[in-house]
Design a protein around this motif. Structure first.
Motif, short mmCIF file in Angstrom:
data_model
loop_
_atom_site.label_atom_id
_atom_site.label_comp_id
_atom_site.label_asym_id
_atom_site.label_seq_id
_atom_site.Cartn_x
_atom_site.Cartn_y
_atom_site.Cartn_z
N UNK A 1 -20.15 -29.00 23.62
CA UNK A 1 -21.20 -29.22 22.64
C UNK A 1 -21.77 -30.61 22.85
N UNK A 2 -23.08 -30.71 22.86
CA UNK A 2 -23.71 -32.02 22.91
C UNK A 2 -24.59 -32.19 21.68
N UNK A 3 -24.32 -33.22 20.91
CA UNK A 3 -25.10 -33.47 19.70
C UNK A 3 -25.20 -34.97 19.50
N UNK A 4 -25.99 -35.39 18.53
CA UNK A 4 -26.20 -36.83 18.44
C UNK A 4 -24.98 -37.54 17.89
N UNK A 5 -24.49 -37.16 16.72
CA UNK A 5 -23.26 -37.80 16.27
C UNK A 5 -22.63 -37.03 15.13
N UNK A 6 -21.34 -36.96 15.14
CA UNK A 6 -20.63 -36.19 14.11
C UNK A 6 -20.61 -36.91 12.78
N UNK A 7 -20.91 -38.21 12.77
CA UNK A 7 -20.96 -38.91 11.49
C UNK A 7 -22.10 -38.37 10.64
N UNK A 8 -23.02 -37.71 11.28
CA UNK A 8 -24.11 -37.06 10.57
C UNK A 8 -23.58 -35.77 9.94
N UNK A 9 -23.72 -35.68 8.62
CA UNK A 9 -23.15 -34.53 7.91
C UNK A 9 -23.67 -33.20 8.43
N UNK A 10 -24.94 -33.18 8.74
CA UNK A 10 -25.50 -31.94 9.25
C UNK A 10 -24.74 -31.48 10.49
N UNK B 1 -15.56 -36.51 7.56
CA UNK B 1 -15.11 -37.68 6.84
C UNK B 1 -15.59 -38.94 7.58
N UNK B 2 -16.34 -39.76 6.87
CA UNK B 2 -16.95 -40.92 7.52
C UNK B 2 -15.91 -41.83 8.18
N UNK B 3 -14.80 -41.97 7.50
CA UNK B 3 -13.76 -42.83 8.07
C UNK B 3 -13.38 -42.32 9.46
N UNK B 4 -13.11 -41.04 9.57
CA UNK B 4 -12.70 -40.50 10.86
C UNK B 4 -13.83 -40.50 11.88
N UNK B 5 -15.03 -40.28 11.41
CA UNK B 5 -16.16 -40.32 12.33
C UNK B 5 -16.25 -41.71 12.97
N UNK B 6 -16.01 -42.73 12.17
CA UNK B 6 -16.05 -44.10 12.70
C UNK B 6 -14.89 -44.34 13.67
N UNK B 7 -13.73 -43.82 13.32
CA UNK B 7 -12.58 -43.95 14.23
C UNK B 7 -12.92 -43.30 15.58
N UNK B 8 -13.49 -42.13 15.53
CA UNK B 8 -13.84 -41.43 16.76
C UNK B 8 -14.77 -42.27 17.62
N UNK B 9 -15.74 -42.90 16.99
CA UNK B 9 -16.65 -43.76 17.76
C UNK B 9 -15.88 -44.89 18.43
N UNK B 10 -14.94 -45.44 17.72
CA UNK B 10 -14.12 -46.49 18.31
C UNK B 10 -13.31 -45.96 19.50
N UNK B 11 -12.74 -44.81 19.32
CA UNK B 11 -11.96 -44.18 20.38
C UNK B 11 -12.81 -43.97 21.62
N UNK B 12 -13.97 -43.36 21.41
CA UNK B 12 -14.82 -43.06 22.56
C UNK B 12 -15.28 -44.32 23.27
N UNK B 13 -15.56 -45.36 22.51
CA UNK B 13 -16.08 -46.58 23.12
C UNK B 13 -15.10 -47.12 24.15
N UNK B 14 -13.82 -47.05 23.85
CA UNK B 14 -12.81 -47.55 24.78
C UNK B 14 -12.53 -46.52 25.88
N UNK B 15 -12.35 -45.29 25.49
CA UNK B 15 -11.96 -44.26 26.44
C UNK B 15 -12.98 -44.13 27.57
#
Lengths: 347, 347
Positions: free
Chosen positions: A76-85, B83-97
């Motif tokens: 899946x490619x999408x912009x970001x999961x932080x987006x509720x949609x 969950x915004x908290x986890x979405x932010x964690x994921x971004x952190x994870x991806x940035x390093x990975x």
DNA sequence: TTGAAAGCGCTAACAG
DNA sequence: CTGTTAGCGCTTTCAA
């Protein structure tokens, strides 16, 4: 439970060979026993199954993928999961995929073309059997996708689609949604309605702009180019939104209503209005596309166009899996348009 | 661009063999040319590289994984990306990975133990090289994880951790965060502070409960068991939150303040108060753990404890990749505790 | 009913 | 410098 200690450090799952050796059988016999063919004696079968159970054997899906040349997973490619949609879409995708034995690999573009390309190339290079794509705000060149598509990789577009690739598409009725949101603003008495939207080349942007224009036309309001503000990265950077809103509010004829094209932009715009101490909805009535539950609780409440995100994910996945599992080449593609609903939560 | 038409239907990426055949070389030569070893003539190398470029050749990562017995990918298990908290964690994870050449596979538990187990088992057998885990609200039995860990699969826990597995952990300073939130409520004049939290067996729950108790103790307020409400699925089902809040408000001694343990519960609780027409913060002051940007815009604004989610993701990933790439078995594990910040946004 | 062998795409040890 | 071969874990002929 028996542990595999062939190697003290690395994680080494058990293999068929381990079982074969332990039981004095050949790997092919073990394979047959595990996969329930008829050509195997009940005793051998039981022997193998019991032992496999004991050591908690799991076949190595990588080896399977290599052999069968499919991975039973979709990308899946999408912009970001932080987006509720998109988070809701993902839930819809997973609900179907898991039922049908597929795993889901999500990648985020954060609205960057380069990231999208890298992600999708990697997904395609073999690890996935098909692709669900919602284009990034930056993407104009879809040639790398066309390539993959021509070479036979099944894909389905959702939300941000392109007509340059002939395959299934699923979108919300953006024109109608935008029309209704704009009409709502007009009925609230707004005379100068601005439109804050994402990148100009996204399908959703032009569709929503159309709906907006249609509503203005129906109610004989003039269309004013200065009222349209594009954010090249969909408000990914708050600065984009900030500048856009401030420019709008610096116009001689300040808008009194705002139709916003997305979740993120709505949130970003509200922040700016708060900073500017412009009261919503007293001084500025807002309506827009938004799937965030949190906004339900917002005061100033804002009216929003809801997309059936979960359902979109489900349908897109169903379409994709059908493409993947089709025995014959598919040439009949569908453009599915799902209804939106206007959720009025005015002050 | 040349298309691979070995098969009209299936998506068949090019292989080394294709290149070898086309160029009249052996696969190993082609492999060497592509992988830039010294033992290759410049001409052959150029020949191969040019052709590979032309057909847009990508090595098959599945074959690579099978060969090298590692996939250059890591698995993540968390409750939900919505969950915004986890979405932010994921971004952190991806940035390093991504920087270190790893791919990230995210799985959601939606707070279900069974889902978590299935997901993680699959990730493990699918040869992820390591695991980042935040336990589901339902999880009490971590034996399947202990198993994988004993067999050498590197893992790092974040946020919802367990001491039953001896490995790196990274958490926020939940005790201090909870203390400060509760103290804030006390300083606002609240006398009867309730606590709405997730499942009782989560590490974060007991840590936050501790901080809450410490604050009460410091200010000589009595601890009242009736004021503690657990939601077994972390408010995954709004009904859980609904019942909890209503029970609190049906007490003879109604609480006048509420310390909420998470994002989702905060949102859920606000919804209930709205329904009950209990004014926040006039009749009920709320403070809690929350990483949602959207709540910044909320009126009733609520004070929140912010966790450095992005950073947590980064550090957890860094720790995990170090474990994975370590040449020697690691026995020294770290429990990293990151500071929270109280963001006061009161009425 | 079972085993031996080939092959999925790739790398690496070994020959030449 | 290049080709041949074996092997990663698995399934699937083909023989026995």
């Amino acid at each position: 439970m028996i542990y595999n200690i062939r190697n003290g450090i690395m994680f080494e799952p058990f293999t068929l060979k381990d079982i074969a050796k332990a039981l004095g059988l050949s790997t092919s016999t073990v394979s047959r026993a595990l996969r329930d063919t008829h050509e195997i004696s009940p005793e051998t079968k039981k022997l193998v199954l019991d032992y496999a159970q004991q050591i908690n054997y799991r076949p190595n899906p990588i080896a399977l993928s290599l052999k069968e040349r499919r991975s039973k997973s979709i990308g899946v490619s999408l912009s970001e999961v932080a987006n509720q949609y998109f988070a809701q879409v993902v839930n819809g995708i997973e609900s179907i995929a898991y039922d049908r034995g597929y795993h889901v690999i999500i990648t985020q573009t954060h609205e960057f073309y380069e990231r999208e390309k890298v992600n999708i190339q990697h997904l395609a290079s073999r690890s996935v059997d098909g692709l669900l794509v919602s284009l990034s705000a930056e993407t104009t060149d879809t040639s790398y996708l066309q390539n993959l598509h021509q070479r036979g990789l099944p894909m389905v577009f959702f939300d941000r689609v392109t007509d340059q690739i002939n395959t299934h598409q699923i979108i919300a009725n953006n024109v109608k949604g935008a029309f209704e949101a704009t009409e709502y603003l007009i009925k609230q008495g707004c005379k100068r309605i601005a439109h804050l939207t994402s990148s100009a080349h996204l399908s959703i942007s032009s569709e929503r702009l159309n709906g907006y224009k249609q509503a203005l036309a129906k109610y004989n309001l003039p269309f004013n180019e200065a009222y349209i503000k594009y954010c090249a990265h969909g408000g990914m950077f708050q600065e984009e939104t900030d500048i856009s809103v401030r420019e709008l509010m610096n116009l001689k004829e300040k808008p009194d209503g705002l139709f916003v094209a997305s979740d993120r932009l709505s949130i970003g715009a509200l922040a700016v209005f708060k900073e500017l101490k412009i009261k919503v909805p007293q001084k500025m009535v807002i309506a827009g596309f938004c799937n965030s539950d949190v906004l339900d609780l917002m005061c100033p409440t804002l009216t929003s166009v809801r997309q059936p995100a979960f359902e979109m994910g489900q349908i897109a996945t169903d379409m994709l899996l059908n493409l993947i599992e089709s025995k014959y080449p598919v040439h009949d593609f569908e453009k599915k348009i799902l209804d939106t609903s206007l959720s009025v939560r005015n002050s």
